[in-house]
Write a protein that holds these residues in place. Sequence first.
Motif, PDB file in Angstrom:
ATOM      1  N   ALA A   1      -8.985  10.068  12.306  1.00  0.00           N
ATOM      2  CA  ALA A   1     -10.096  10.229  11.370  1.00  0.00           C
ATOM      3  C   ALA A   1     -11.410   9.792  12.026  1.00  0.00           C
ATOM      4  O   ALA A   1     -11.667  10.159  13.174  1.00  0.00           O
ATOM      5  CB  ALA A   1      -9.801   9.475  10.079  1.00  0.00           C
TER       6      ALA A   1
ATOM      7  N   SER B   1      -3.305   8.938   3.188  1.00  0.00           N
ATOM      8  CA  SER B   1      -4.706   9.000   2.759  1.00  0.00           C
ATOM      9  C   SER B   1      -5.067   7.829   1.849  1.00  0.00           C
ATOM     10  O   SER B   1      -4.209   7.249   1.180  1.00  0.00           O
ATOM     11  CB  SER B   1      -4.960  10.292   1.968  1.00  0.00           C
ATOM     12  OG  SER B   1      -4.600  11.435   2.683  1.00  0.00           O
ATOM     13  N   GLY B   2      -6.356   7.510   1.816  1.00  0.00           N
ATOM     14  CA  GLY B   2      -6.911   6.681   0.760  1.00  0.00           C
ATOM     15  C   GLY B   2      -6.630   5.202   0.806  1.00  0.00           C
ATOM     16  O   GLY B   2      -6.750   4.517  -0.213  1.00  0.00           O
ATOM     17  N   ILE B   3      -6.284   4.673   1.978  1.00  0.00           N
ATOM     18  CA  ILE B   3      -6.018   3.240   2.094  1.00  0.00           C
ATOM     19  C   ILE B   3      -7.265   2.535   2.610  1.00  0.00           C
ATOM     20  O   ILE B   3      -7.853   2.951   3.605  1.00  0.00           O
ATOM     21  CB  ILE B   3      -4.854   2.956   3.068  1.00  0.00           C
ATOM     22  CG1 ILE B   3      -3.607   3.720   2.651  1.00  0.00           C
ATOM     23  CG2 ILE B   3      -4.565   1.464   3.150  1.00  0.00           C
ATOM     24  CD1 ILE B   3      -2.508   3.687   3.704  1.00  0.00           C
ATOM     25  N   SER B   4      -7.682   1.483   1.945  1.00  0.00           N
ATOM     26  CA  SER B   4      -8.779   0.661   2.446  1.00  0.00           C
ATOM     27  C   SER B   4      -8.243  -0.224   3.567  1.00  0.00           C
ATOM     28  O   SER B   4      -7.344  -1.039   3.347  1.00  0.00           O
ATOM     29  CB  SER B   4      -9.366  -0.202   1.330  1.00  0.00           C
ATOM     30  OG  SER B   4     -10.365  -1.053   1.852  1.00  0.00           O
ATOM     31  N   MET B   5      -8.795  -0.068   4.760  1.00  0.00           N
ATOM     32  CA  MET B   5      -8.258  -0.764   5.940  1.00  0.00           C
ATOM     33  C   MET B   5      -8.992  -2.065   6.244  1.00  0.00           C
ATOM     34  O   MET B   5      -8.527  -2.860   7.064  1.00  0.00           O
ATOM     35  CB  MET B   5      -8.331   0.150   7.155  1.00  0.00           C
ATOM     36  CG  MET B   5      -7.583   1.464   7.011  1.00  0.00           C
ATOM     37  SD  MET B   5      -5.799   1.253   6.768  1.00  0.00           S
ATOM     38  CE  MET B   5      -5.308   0.628   8.374  1.00  0.00           C
TER      39      MET B   5
ATOM     40  N   SER C   1      -5.383   6.937   7.416  1.00  0.00           N
ATOM     41  CA  SER C   1      -6.290   5.799   7.229  1.00  0.00           C
ATOM     42  C   SER C   1      -6.149   4.941   8.477  1.00  0.00           C
ATOM     43  O   SER C   1      -5.028   4.654   8.907  1.00  0.00           O
ATOM     44  CB  SER C   1      -5.924   4.996   5.981  1.00  0.00           C
ATOM     45  OG  SER C   1      -5.958   5.809   4.826  1.00  0.00           O
ATOM     46  N   SER C   2      -7.264   4.519   9.054  1.00  0.00           N
ATOM     47  CA  SER C   2      -7.194   3.891  10.373  1.00  0.00           C
ATOM     48  C   SER C   2      -8.287   2.850  10.545  1.00  0.00           C
ATOM     49  O   SER C   2      -9.269   2.818   9.799  1.00  0.00           O
ATOM     50  CB  SER C   2      -7.332   4.967  11.468  1.00  0.00           C
ATOM     51  OG  SER C   2      -8.567   5.654  11.332  1.00  0.00           O
TER      52      SER C   2
ATOM     53  N   THR D   1     -13.709   2.206  10.832  1.00  0.00           N
ATOM     54  CA  THR D   1     -12.560   2.623  10.027  1.00  0.00           C
ATOM     55  C   THR D   1     -12.543   4.148   9.965  1.00  0.00           C
ATOM     56  O   THR D   1     -13.525   4.808  10.311  1.00  0.00           O
ATOM     57  CB  THR D   1     -12.636   2.052   8.607  1.00  0.00           C
ATOM     58  OG1 THR D   1     -13.871   2.465   8.004  1.00  0.00           O
ATOM     59  CG2 THR D   1     -12.549   0.534   8.622  1.00  0.00           C
TER      60      THR D   1
ATOM     61  N   GLY E   1     -10.906   7.527   7.470  1.00  0.00           N
ATOM     62  CA  GLY E   1     -10.145   8.035   6.337  1.00  0.00           C
ATOM     63  C   GLY E   1     -10.123   9.551   6.376  1.00  0.00           C
ATOM     64  O   GLY E   1     -11.174  10.177   6.321  1.00  0.00           O
TER      65      GLY E   1
ATOM     66  N   THR F   1      -2.358   4.838  10.342  1.00  0.00           N
ATOM     67  CA  THR F   1      -1.357   5.122   9.318  1.00  0.00           C
ATOM     68  C   THR F   1      -1.357   6.622   9.004  1.00  0.00           C
ATOM     69  O   THR F   1      -2.295   7.337   9.346  1.00  0.00           O
ATOM     70  CB  THR F   1      -1.623   4.354   8.005  1.00  0.00           C
ATOM     71  OG1 THR F   1      -2.645   5.040   7.254  1.00  0.00           O
ATOM     72  CG2 THR F   1      -2.059   2.927   8.261  1.00  0.00           C
TER      73      THR F   1
ATOM     74  N   GLN G   1       0.812  -1.216   0.000  1.00  0.00           N
ATOM     75  CA  GLN G   1       0.000   0.000   0.000  1.00  0.00           C
ATOM     76  C   GLN G   1       0.849   1.271   0.000  1.00  0.00           C
ATOM     77  O   GLN G   1       0.309   2.374   0.061  1.00  0.00           O
ATOM     78  CB  GLN G   1      -0.936   0.013   1.215  1.00  0.00           C
ATOM     79  CG  GLN G   1      -1.934  -1.128   1.242  1.00  0.00           C
ATOM     80  CD  GLN G   1      -2.872  -1.089   0.059  1.00  0.00           C
ATOM     81  OE1 GLN G   1      -3.405  -0.032  -0.280  1.00  0.00           O
ATOM     82  NE2 GLN G   1      -3.091  -2.227  -0.577  1.00  0.00           N
TER      83      GLN G   1
END
Length: 356
Positions: A85, A337-341, A317-318, A310, A312, A334, A43
């Motif tokens: 977030a 931005s923009g990470i699918s957790m 991203s969390s 989650t 964002g 983390t 990622q």
Amino acid sequence: MKRIIASLMLLLTSLGFSQHIDNPTQQKVSIARKKAKKFLKSQHVPGMAISVSKGGEIIWSEGFGYGKRKPTVPINPSLTLFRIASISKTITAVMLAKLAEDKMIDLDTSIYKYLPDYPKKEYDFTARQLGGHLAGIRHTTDDEFKLNKRMTITEGLEIFKNDPLLFEPSTSFHYNSLGYVLLSEVMQKATNKDFYAMVRDSILIPLKMDNTTMDASNAIPPNTTNFYRTKRILSNPVANEYKIAGGGFLSTSEDIVRFGHELISPTLISKESLAQLVTSQRLKNGNLTGYGIGFSVGKTEHNTPKYFHTGGGVGASSILMIFPEEDVVITVLTNKSGISMDSFGKELEAVFVDEN
């Protein structure tokens, strides 16, 4: 002498073998660490903190990557501050439950009782509906999400207060953060107290969440990570003060795990109040939404309860996952931005919960 030496060697061999096979926690951590490194690489995450607790005790807490690049600053899960977030909504939910328990807010009374001057809508709605994303409030636009204008909660209402509701409350589920801006204003008016001050005094201090604070755009606390939109490019500045309730807290992974344990063994609110947060609400047609107040709710592979959220944000991203029957809390924060957790969260769940 030979007999003594032989006995010692046998004892040492036995101890080594015992430690190797009798420490399943370390085996799980080893598996999870490999998955974390793979996730970080795939990622392109600059920095990440993971903390896991069982029975209220941290069993794994580790930093990966960096919080800042030049000079390189490593991640410390007990000290490095991330934007959490939308995990912020879980903190707001506990505060709301406490106010309801103290008879300062009625979850099912019109919000106009607390905000008589808020623009009238076609339908009335309540704090419970706001907390469950059922009130029909719209979500932020991309420009609003990235807005770098310092505002109070009250000033933030100007962004959306004159917009119509998207639907009749409780006829649909529409996830949004602006509803939490409005909810935090309701909480301020009901108590005549600043939202952050009430959270600090009622939640952060009692739970010893010493490294959790508001993401103030004019004062960056020490140990705050940089925030990235790619592995090397910083995100643009953003002001999160007005949306603190829905996505404006800074924290460490260890503080969030400590908070998560409060949802297993509550000390600040009653079990009855907790149940309102982690029980799925229903639409008027009877369908479950999968969301209580501030928490998504689901089941594990073993059909045991799971509470989670989650997040964002800009440079963040969390995920927070709570497993009450297994007494396990997992948090990943983390600085990108923009990470699918969700998928990575399920991988960690498989290691620390499903294999129990």
